[in-house]
Design a protein around this motif. Sequence first.
Motif, mmCIF file in Angstrom:
data_model
loop_
_atom_site.group_PDB
_atom_site.id
_atom_site.type_symbol
_atom_site.label_atom_id
_atom_site.label_comp_id
_atom_site.label_asym_id
_atom_site.label_seq_id
_atom_site.Cartn_x
_atom_site.Cartn_y
_atom_site.Cartn_z
ATOM 1 N N SER A 1 25.069 71.522 51.750
ATOM 2 C CA SER A 1 25.412 72.805 52.049
ATOM 3 C C SER A 1 25.524 73.727 50.744
ATOM 4 O O SER A 1 24.912 73.345 49.544
ATOM 5 N N ILE B 1 25.705 78.078 53.808
ATOM 6 C CA ILE B 1 24.806 77.636 54.790
ATOM 7 C C ILE B 1 25.014 76.014 54.798
ATOM 8 O O ILE B 1 24.860 75.530 53.771
ATOM 9 N N PHE C 1 27.798 84.080 60.125
ATOM 10 C CA PHE C 1 26.834 84.453 59.259
ATOM 11 C C PHE C 1 26.855 85.627 58.414
ATOM 12 O O PHE C 1 27.296 86.815 58.903
ATOM 13 N N PRO D 1 26.563 78.418 59.559
ATOM 14 C CA PRO D 1 27.488 78.769 58.429
ATOM 15 C C PRO D 1 28.970 78.086 58.536
ATOM 16 O O PRO D 1 29.322 77.815 59.492
ATOM 17 N N GLN E 1 22.150 85.941 55.772
ATOM 18 C CA GLN E 1 21.919 84.704 56.601
ATOM 19 C C GLN E 1 21.444 84.795 57.976
ATOM 20 O O GLN E 1 20.790 83.913 58.650
ATOM 21 N N PHE F 1 18.345 83.631 59.839
ATOM 22 C CA PHE F 1 18.358 82.625 61.090
ATOM 23 C C PHE F 1 17.622 83.079 62.182
ATOM 24 O O PHE F 1 17.072 82.253 62.753
ATOM 25 N N SER G 1 21.224 74.046 61.139
ATOM 26 C CA SER G 1 21.814 74.906 60.105
ATOM 27 C C SER G 1 22.726 75.886 60.825
ATOM 28 O O SER G 1 22.704 76.432 61.918
#
Length: 103
Positions: A26, A51, A77, A72, A81, A85, A70
Amino acid sequence: LESPSAYGCHYNGGARLLSYTPIAGSGPNSAVLHYGHAGAPNDRKLEDGDIVLCDMGCELYCYASDITNSFPANGQFSADQKLIFETVAAMQAAVLSAMKPKV
């Protein structure tokens, strides 16, 4: 994070073995290849805004699965992020749509 994955493999799928040592990183450790081993175990606590990357799999009848995901840690997010993604997801979709036999 490792335990629920192993439990799911064992209980739901009947797999008694893991394919490899699970990776659960993480924050900054989510970008470290093969984070988590005897010398540096998966021991970082999840923090708001992290993340999380999980790379885990199980083995059943000599087939070794491998799945990476992956997400959050807090369920949301950040803007950066989300951009990353969605970009990765779009690239994956483009590659999958371009795949054809003999290509």
